[in-house]
Design a protein around this motif. Structure first.
Motif, PDB file in Angstrom:
ATOM      1  N   ASP A  80       0.791  -1.236   0.000  1.00 43.25           N
ATOM      2  CA  ASP A  80       0.000   0.000   0.000  1.00 43.25           C
ATOM      3  C   ASP A  80       0.820   1.281   0.000  1.00 43.25           C
ATOM      4  N   LYS A  81       2.058   1.218  -0.483  1.00 40.57           N
ATOM      5  CA  LYS A  81       2.879   2.421  -0.559  1.00 40.57           C
ATOM      6  C   LYS A  81       3.502   2.522  -1.949  1.00 40.57           C
ATOM      7  N   PRO A  82       3.460   3.707  -2.573  1.00 36.55           N
ATOM      8  CA  PRO A  82       4.114   3.861  -3.869  1.00 36.55           C
ATOM      9  C   PRO A  82       5.627   3.733  -3.717  1.00 36.55           C
ATOM     10  N   ARG A  83       6.258   2.958  -4.615  1.00 41.34           N
ATOM     11  CA  ARG A  83       7.698   2.671  -4.481  1.00 41.34           C
ATOM     12  C   ARG A  83       8.523   3.261  -5.624  1.00 41.34           C
ATOM     13  N   PHE A  84       8.095   3.051  -6.883  1.00 42.86           N
ATOM     14  CA  PHE A  84       8.837   3.588  -8.019  1.00 42.86           C
ATOM     15  C   PHE A  84       7.952   3.537  -9.262  1.00 42.86           C
ATOM     16  N   VAL A  85       8.468   4.092 -10.348  1.00 39.22           N
ATOM     17  CA  VAL A  85       7.718   4.246 -11.598  1.00 39.22           C
ATOM     18  C   VAL A  85       8.253   3.278 -12.646  1.00 39.22           C
ATOM     19  N   THR A  86       7.356   2.710 -13.460  1.00 43.69           N
ATOM     20  CA  THR A  86       7.758   1.900 -14.609  1.00 43.69           C
ATOM     21  C   THR A  86       6.892   2.254 -15.808  1.00 43.69           C
ATOM     22  N   LEU A  87       7.543   2.407 -16.960  1.00 46.83           N
ATOM     23  CA  LEU A  87       6.820   2.481 -18.234  1.00 46.83           C
ATOM     24  C   LEU A  87       6.928   1.103 -18.858  1.00 46.83           C
ATOM     25  N   TYR A  88       5.788   0.429 -19.031  1.00 42.76           N
ATOM     26  CA  TYR A  88       5.794  -0.993 -19.388  1.00 42.76           C
ATOM     27  C   TYR A  88       5.213  -1.231 -20.774  1.00 42.76           C
ATOM     28  N   ASP A  89       5.870  -2.115 -21.512  1.00 40.93           N
ATOM     29  CA  ASP A  89       5.408  -2.530 -22.829  1.00 40.93           C
ATOM     30  C   ASP A  89       4.683  -3.871 -22.682  1.00 40.93           C
ATOM     31  N   SER A  90       3.365  -3.827 -22.709  1.00 38.00           N
ATOM     32  CA  SER A  90       2.569  -5.038 -22.491  1.00 38.00           C
ATOM     33  C   SER A  90       2.558  -5.971 -23.687  1.00 38.00           C
ATOM     34  N   GLN A  91       3.101  -5.511 -24.822  1.00 39.04           N
ATOM     35  CA  GLN A  91       3.200  -6.383 -25.994  1.00 39.04           C
ATOM     36  C   GLN A  91       4.524  -7.142 -25.980  1.00 39.04           C
ATOM     37  N   ARG A  92       5.609  -6.435 -25.655  1.00 41.15           N
ATOM     38  CA  ARG A  92       6.910  -7.098 -25.580  1.00 41.15           C
ATOM     39  C   ARG A  92       7.173  -7.712 -24.201  1.00 41.15           C
ATOM     40  N   HIS A  93       6.324  -7.360 -23.237  1.00 41.64           N
ATOM     41  CA  HIS A  93       6.411  -7.924 -21.871  1.00 41.64           C
ATOM     42  C   HIS A  93       7.707  -7.550 -21.158  1.00 41.64           C
ATOM     43  N   ILE A  94       8.158  -6.306 -21.369  1.00 43.17           N
ATOM     44  CA  ILE A  94       9.316  -5.790 -20.632  1.00 43.17           C
ATOM     45  C   ILE A  94       9.074  -4.320 -20.292  1.00 43.17           C
ATOM     46  N   PRO A  95       9.746  -3.825 -19.251  1.00 43.83           N
ATOM     47  CA  PRO A  95       9.705  -2.392 -18.969  1.00 43.83           C
ATOM     48  C   PRO A  95      10.593  -1.636 -19.958  1.00 43.83           C
ATOM     49  N   MET A  96      10.139  -0.458 -20.376  1.00 46.10           N
ATOM     50  CA  MET A  96      10.982   0.414 -21.194  1.00 46.10           C
ATOM     51  C   MET A  96      11.946   1.189 -20.295  1.00 46.10           C
ATOM     52  N   VAL A 128      11.783  -6.060 -14.705  1.00 40.64           N
ATOM     53  CA  VAL A 128      12.853  -6.980 -15.104  1.00 40.64           C
ATOM     54  C   VAL A 128      12.918  -7.114 -16.624  1.00 40.64           C
ATOM     55  N   VAL A 129      14.154  -7.187 -17.123  1.00 39.04           N
ATOM     56  CA  VAL A 129      14.383  -7.506 -18.538  1.00 39.04           C
ATOM     57  C   VAL A 129      15.376  -8.661 -18.617  1.00 39.04           C
ATOM     58  N   PRO A 130      15.346  -9.426 -19.730  1.00 39.01           N
ATOM     59  CA  PRO A 130      16.340 -10.491 -19.895  1.00 39.01           C
ATOM     60  C   PRO A 130      17.714  -9.884 -20.198  1.00 39.01           C
ATOM     61  N   GLN A 131      18.673 -10.208 -19.346  1.00 40.26           N
ATOM     62  CA  GLN A 131      20.049  -9.764 -19.572  1.00 40.26           C
ATOM     63  C   GLN A 131      20.932 -10.982 -19.843  1.00 40.26           C
ATOM     64  N   ILE A 132      21.763 -10.860 -20.878  1.00 41.33           N
ATOM     65  CA  ILE A 132      22.751 -11.900 -21.129  1.00 41.33           C
ATOM     66  C   ILE A 132      23.573 -12.087 -19.851  1.00 41.33           C
ATOM     67  N   ARG A 133      23.778 -13.328 -19.461  1.00 40.83           N
ATOM     68  CA  ARG A 133      24.388 -13.592 -18.160  1.00 40.83           C
ATOM     69  C   ARG A 133      25.747 -12.919 -18.003  1.00 40.83           C
ATOM     70  N   GLU A 134      26.581 -12.989 -19.047  1.00 38.40           N
ATOM     71  CA  GLU A 134      27.929 -12.408 -18.945  1.00 38.40           C
ATOM     72  C   GLU A 134      27.867 -10.895 -18.734  1.00 38.40           C
ATOM     73  N   PHE A 135      26.874 -10.236 -19.325  1.00 40.45           N
ATOM     74  CA  PHE A 135      26.714  -8.794 -19.147  1.00 40.45           C
ATOM     75  C   PHE A 135      26.167  -8.482 -17.754  1.00 40.45           C
ATOM     76  N   GLY A 150      17.196  -9.220 -15.055  1.00 43.62           N
ATOM     77  CA  GLY A 150      17.897  -7.990 -14.711  1.00 43.62           C
ATOM     78  C   GLY A 150      16.936  -6.904 -14.242  1.00 43.62           C
ATOM     79  N   GLN A 151      17.092  -6.473 -13.001  1.00 43.54           N
ATOM     80  CA  GLN A 151      16.222  -5.444 -12.435  1.00 43.54           C
ATOM     81  C   GLN A 151      16.659  -4.050 -12.910  1.00 43.54           C
ATOM     82  N   LEU A 152      15.712  -3.264 -13.411  1.00 39.34           N
ATOM     83  CA  LEU A 152      16.032  -1.891 -13.788  1.00 39.34           C
ATOM     84  C   LEU A 152      16.140  -1.001 -12.551  1.00 39.34           C
ATOM     85  N   ASN A 153      15.256  -1.190 -11.597  1.00 43.12           N
ATOM     86  CA  ASN A 153      15.431  -0.614 -10.256  1.00 43.12           C
ATOM     87  C   ASN A 153      16.015  -1.735  -9.415  1.00 43.12           C
ATOM     88  N   PRO A 154      17.329  -1.703  -9.149  1.00 38.77           N
ATOM     89  CA  PRO A 154      17.949  -2.856  -8.496  1.00 38.77           C
ATOM     90  C   PRO A 154      17.798  -2.861  -6.980  1.00 38.77           C
TER      91      PRO A 154
END
Length: 301
Positions: free
Chosen positions: A68-84, A173-180, A150-154
């Motif tokens: 019940d508390k606002p934490r952070f903002v996300t702009l989300y792409d519901s077609q690609r299923h990732i945050p911008m 979260v977005v998919p990040q190549i493991r080595e990166f 990979g968390q954009l807000n870590p």
């Protein structure tokens, strides 16, 4: 970041429920039309202003709420299923990562009548079908060992346990190549944590986002989650240590960085904000007025 194939212990089975919320007049949260109110995550943005210039009208604005508390903002792409992008305020922290939080989803992406708080994924995977059209689900990351979540807000940029817990939404979260993920990206995340810990004297605002490519995680012969080509991040801290050594001081009040989400040539490049905005304009669907921070994080005199 734990491997994408790792299992997380979930609490007692949960279902998508309509929770009883205390609403302020005219205020909604979760999926929102704007961020113009403190209950719609306005305080997560420098001067209460989100990045501008995104041309797509299909992105969804999320005020990420937890307990019940606002934490952070996300702009989300519901077609690609990732945050911008996710935008948040940095909290001075020791960089310790919590690993006992459940992964969560955003109920209001599936139904505007659902809870405005993020919720843990139900243990019954059949329940995930109720909302997988609008967002990523745990199964999307289950068998893709080359990627990390990979968390954009870590987690590492937050201090309060509940703020840290809120970063474990798959809409952050977005998919990040493991080595990166475990190499250049993790090193840069810690570099910025130490820089802001040591030299930022006021509030630090961070926006971290992606550019998309043609690569996609597929499941059951369907495109499920887009894989970013680049990840980028910028911070804004207008109150900083004026006596900091020059090699640090010139990176205030604002600086930025980007890196290629790949196994090789994936080093992070630190640049002035304007340089990064120019770089991103050639790789994102944005207009010529694309701007990450209000007035480029130049405080009014």
């Amino acid at each position: 970041m734990t491997p994408a194939s790792a299992k997380r212990a979930l609490p007692l089975p949960a279902v998508v429920a309509v929770l009883t919320c205390v609403w302020l007049p005219g205020v909604q949260a979760g999926v929102v039309g704007d961020f113009n109110h403190v209950e719609r995550c306005k305080d997560s943005l420098y001067m209460g202003t989100p990045p501008r210039g995104y041309l797509s009208t299909s992105f969804t604005k999320i005020c990420q709420r937890y307990e019940d508390k606002p934490r952070f903002v996300t702009l989300y792409d519901s077609q690609r299923h990732i945050p911008m992008y996710s935008a948040y305020t940095f909290k001075k922290s020791d960089g310790e990562k919590k690993v006992d939080f459940p992964w969560m989803f955003e109920p209001q992406l599936a139904s505007d009548k659902s809870s405005s708080n993020m919720e843990p994924f139900p243990q019954s995977t059949s329940m995930h079908m109720n909302f997988e059209d609008t967002q990523a689900v745990l199964e999307d990351y289950a068998d893709v060992v080359q990627y990390e979540r990979g968390q954009l807000n870590p987690d590492e940029h937050q201090a309060d346990p509940l703020d840290k817990a809120s970063t474990y939404s798959l809409t952050n979260v977005v998919p990040q190549i493991r080595e990166f993920n475990i190499g250049p990206w993790a090193e840069h995340r810690d570099l910025i944590r130490k820089r802001l810990n040591n030299y930022c004297r006021g509030k630090a605002y961070v926006v971290t986002g992606v550019t998309t490519s043609g690569h996609t995680i597929r499941r059951n012969n369907l495109d499920r989650v887009a894989v970013p080509e680049y990840l980028w991040s910028a911070y804004c801290c207008t109150e900083f240590d004026q006596n900091a050594p020059y090699f640090v001081r010139y990176k205030f009040p604002v600086f930025a960085a980007y890196g290629l989400n790949d196994r090789v040539n994936n080093h992070m490049v630190e640049v002035p904000l304007k340089n990064m905005e120019k770089f991103l304009k050639g790789r994102m669907d944005v207009d010529k007025n694309f701007q990450i921070f209000y007035s480029d994080c130049v405080p009014d005199i």
